[in-house]
Design a protein around this motif. Structure first.
Motif, PDB file in Angstrom:
ATOM      1  N   ASP A   1       0.862  -1.178   0.000  1.00  0.00           N
ATOM      2  CA  ASP A   1       0.000   0.000   0.000  1.00  0.00           C
ATOM      3  C   ASP A   1       0.900   1.230   0.000  1.00  0.00           C
ATOM      4  O   ASP A   1       1.788   1.357   0.852  1.00  0.00           O
ATOM      5  CB  ASP A   1      -0.894  -0.018   1.244  1.00  0.00           C
ATOM      6  CG  ASP A   1      -1.844   1.165   1.304  1.00  0.00           C
ATOM      7  OD1 ASP A   1      -1.894   1.942   0.322  1.00  0.00           O
ATOM      8  OD2 ASP A   1      -2.529   1.312   2.324  1.00  0.00           O
ATOM      9  N   LEU A   2       0.700   2.127  -0.955  1.00  0.00           N
ATOM     10  CA  LEU A   2       1.508   3.340  -1.015  1.00  0.00           C
ATOM     11  C   LEU A   2       1.216   4.292   0.141  1.00  0.00           C
ATOM     12  O   LEU A   2       2.018   5.185   0.431  1.00  0.00           O
ATOM     13  CB  LEU A   2       1.279   4.067  -2.345  1.00  0.00           C
ATOM     14  CG  LEU A   2       1.896   3.434  -3.579  1.00  0.00           C
ATOM     15  CD1 LEU A   2       1.505   4.222  -4.811  1.00  0.00           C
ATOM     16  CD2 LEU A   2       3.410   3.349  -3.451  1.00  0.00           C
ATOM     17  N   ALA A  44       0.124   8.029  -2.148  1.00  0.00           N
ATOM     18  CA  ALA A  44      -0.883   7.971  -3.207  1.00  0.00           C
ATOM     19  C   ALA A  44      -1.728   9.241  -3.284  1.00  0.00           C
ATOM     20  O   ALA A  44      -2.416   9.471  -4.283  1.00  0.00           O
ATOM     21  CB  ALA A  44      -1.780   6.761  -2.998  1.00  0.00           C
ATOM     22  N   ARG A  45      -1.660  10.072  -2.239  1.00  0.00           N
ATOM     23  CA  ARG A  45      -2.492  11.287  -2.212  1.00  0.00           C
ATOM     24  C   ARG A  45      -1.684  12.542  -2.533  1.00  0.00           C
ATOM     25  O   ARG A  45      -2.188  13.657  -2.350  1.00  0.00           O
ATOM     26  CB  ARG A  45      -3.140  11.421  -0.827  1.00  0.00           C
ATOM     27  CG  ARG A  45      -4.001  10.237  -0.435  1.00  0.00           C
ATOM     28  CD  ARG A  45      -4.808  10.531   0.821  1.00  0.00           C
ATOM     29  NE  ARG A  45      -3.966  10.705   2.004  1.00  0.00           N
ATOM     30  CZ  ARG A  45      -3.603   9.710   2.807  1.00  0.00           C
ATOM     31  NH1 ARG A  45      -3.990   8.472   2.536  1.00  0.00           N
ATOM     32  NH2 ARG A  45      -2.858   9.954   3.871  1.00  0.00           N
ATOM     33  N   THR A  76       0.039   6.966 -10.130  1.00  0.00           N
ATOM     34  CA  THR A  76       0.386   5.705  -9.486  1.00  0.00           C
ATOM     35  C   THR A  76      -0.234   4.566 -10.277  1.00  0.00           C
ATOM     36  O   THR A  76      -1.174   4.774 -11.050  1.00  0.00           O
ATOM     37  CB  THR A  76      -0.104   5.653  -8.024  1.00  0.00           C
ATOM     38  OG1 THR A  76      -1.537   5.770  -8.000  1.00  0.00           O
ATOM     39  CG2 THR A  76       0.509   6.780  -7.204  1.00  0.00           C
ATOM     40  N   ALA A 102       0.079   0.199  -6.630  1.00  0.00           N
ATOM     41  CA  ALA A 102       1.017   0.375  -5.519  1.00  0.00           C
ATOM     42  C   ALA A 102       2.446   0.640  -5.993  1.00  0.00           C
ATOM     43  O   ALA A 102       3.399   0.394  -5.267  1.00  0.00           O
ATOM     44  CB  ALA A 102       0.989  -0.832  -4.582  1.00  0.00           C
ATOM     45  N   ILE A 122       4.870   3.607  -8.620  1.00  0.00           N
ATOM     46  CA  ILE A 122       4.862   4.958  -9.167  1.00  0.00           C
ATOM     47  C   ILE A 122       5.563   4.963 -10.516  1.00  0.00           C
ATOM     48  O   ILE A 122       6.766   4.689 -10.596  1.00  0.00           O
ATOM     49  CB  ILE A 122       5.583   5.933  -8.210  1.00  0.00           C
ATOM     50  CG1 ILE A 122       4.945   5.901  -6.818  1.00  0.00           C
ATOM     51  CG2 ILE A 122       5.552   7.351  -8.781  1.00  0.00           C
ATOM     52  CD1 ILE A 122       5.709   6.713  -5.786  1.00  0.00           C
TER      53      ILE A 122
END
Length: 339
Positions: free
Chosen positions: A256-257, A261-262, A267, A270, A272
């Motif tokens: 989980d990034l 991620a926000r 992305t 998971a 980049i």
């Protein structure tokens, strides 16, 4: 640890192998950097998940354990005394290329001109097998997802489940310590390096590893967290019980990034996406290297992360010093600059 500065040239998020080498590359270019990691120690997955696992594809090292590799990388950057912010998760990233501000979950703030994300698999945890009563065996240590000390498995009956590199590598690494090693997989075909597959065949022929195929995990036997056996089942519903003290399921990591991620960059599953020649993300001034970075032809190898660290450090130099041309020199020519 040196005193934590309020601002730096480059903020490196992740202090695993790629992040540590990025710190060295930045220092060689006389760029100031700060290493930030959510773990309380450097090393990333190498330190947290497999400190005693041998790694075979590091140039000039026929074999090196994860903890040894981290120690050598740490020694390499020691002359530069790069500040470290450990036990901090970077929650926020604001600003723009040349003027970023990072905020952590513990209230720390850092201004940086460029950012390198070397977060490995991001926030990671094991994919757990769906077995009744699993938690009690996890609590007792009878079911483990990471091997930190090989000595713990001396003369024990071990069931290893999985068909990838981790299952293969640990079966080979523990075969000479354990009383018995069972390797369980749903088919008689394993995903691994050709040399690992050759060594597996050799170990099976010598009776050091027993392949249990095609089988899957079915149930755990034992009481009060003490494992006595592992039931496996084949495609026809036939069940076999394997004597076992320890079960090591290697079914990969759920990644989980997290907050990354926000932050407004592209992305993908998971990871980049980056420009292969610079490792820059879709957010100008932010770069990604190591397992978290992806592009066509990407190899998830530590040595690839080392290469990406060098590319990112050189690519971000103009952000830090827009009025200075970078005249590249080999380390054999200029040596190690003073810290």
């Amino acid at each position: 640890m040196t005193d934590m500065p309020a601002e730096t040239d480059v903020a490196i998020i992740g202090a695993g192998p790629a992040g540590l080498f990025a710190a060295f590359q930045c220092a060689m270019l006389r760029l100031r950097c700060v290493l930030i990691d959510v773990l309380p120690e450097i090393g990333g997955q190498c330190a947290a998940l497999y400190p005693e696992k041998p790694i075979y594809d590091i140039p000039a090292c026929p074999a090196v354990e994860g903890a040894q590799l981290i120690a050598r990388l740490d020694e390499q950057i020691a002359p530069f005394a790069a500040p470290r912010l450990l036990g901090h998760k970077v929650e926020s990233l604001s600003g723009q290329r040349g003027q970023f501000v990072l905020g952590t979950d513990k209230g720390a703030s850092l201004a940086a001109k460029a950012v390198i994300i070397a977060a490995g698999a991001g926030a990671f945890g094991p994919n757990r097998p769906p077995l009744d009563g699993l938690e009690a065996f996890e609590t007792s240590g009878a079911v483990q997802y990471y091997v930190r000390r090989k000595a713990e498995f001396e003369n024990r009956h071990i069931v290893i489940a999985g068909g990838g590199d981790s299952a293969l590598d640990w079966a080979l690494a523990l075969k000479d310590k354990a009383a018995r090693v069972y390797l369980v997989h749903r088919r008689d075909r394993f995903r691994g390096a050709p040399e690992s597959l050759r060594q597996l065949d050799e170990a099976v022929a010598a009776g050091l590893i027993e392949k249990v195929v095609p089988y899957q995990l079915h149930a755990l036997r034992g009481q009060d967290g003490k494992l006595e056996g592992v039931d496996v089942i084949d495609l026809n519903g036939q069940i076999r019980t394997l004597e076992a003290d320890v079960l090591l399921p290697f079914f990969g990591l759920a990644t989980d990034l997290g907050p990354v991620a926000r932050w407004g960059m592209d992305t993908a599953r998971a990871t980049i996406p980056v420009t292969p020649s610079t490792c820059e993300t879709s957010l100008p001034g932010v770069f990604a290297i190591g397992d978290v970075a992806t592009y066509p032809g990407k190899l998830k190898l530590i040595l690839q992360g080392f290469s990406e660290a060098a590319m990112a450090a050189h690519a971000l130099y103009p952000i830090v010093h827009p009025d200075q041309a970078l005249h590249f020199e080999y380390s054999t020519t200029k040596g190690v600059p003073a810290g």
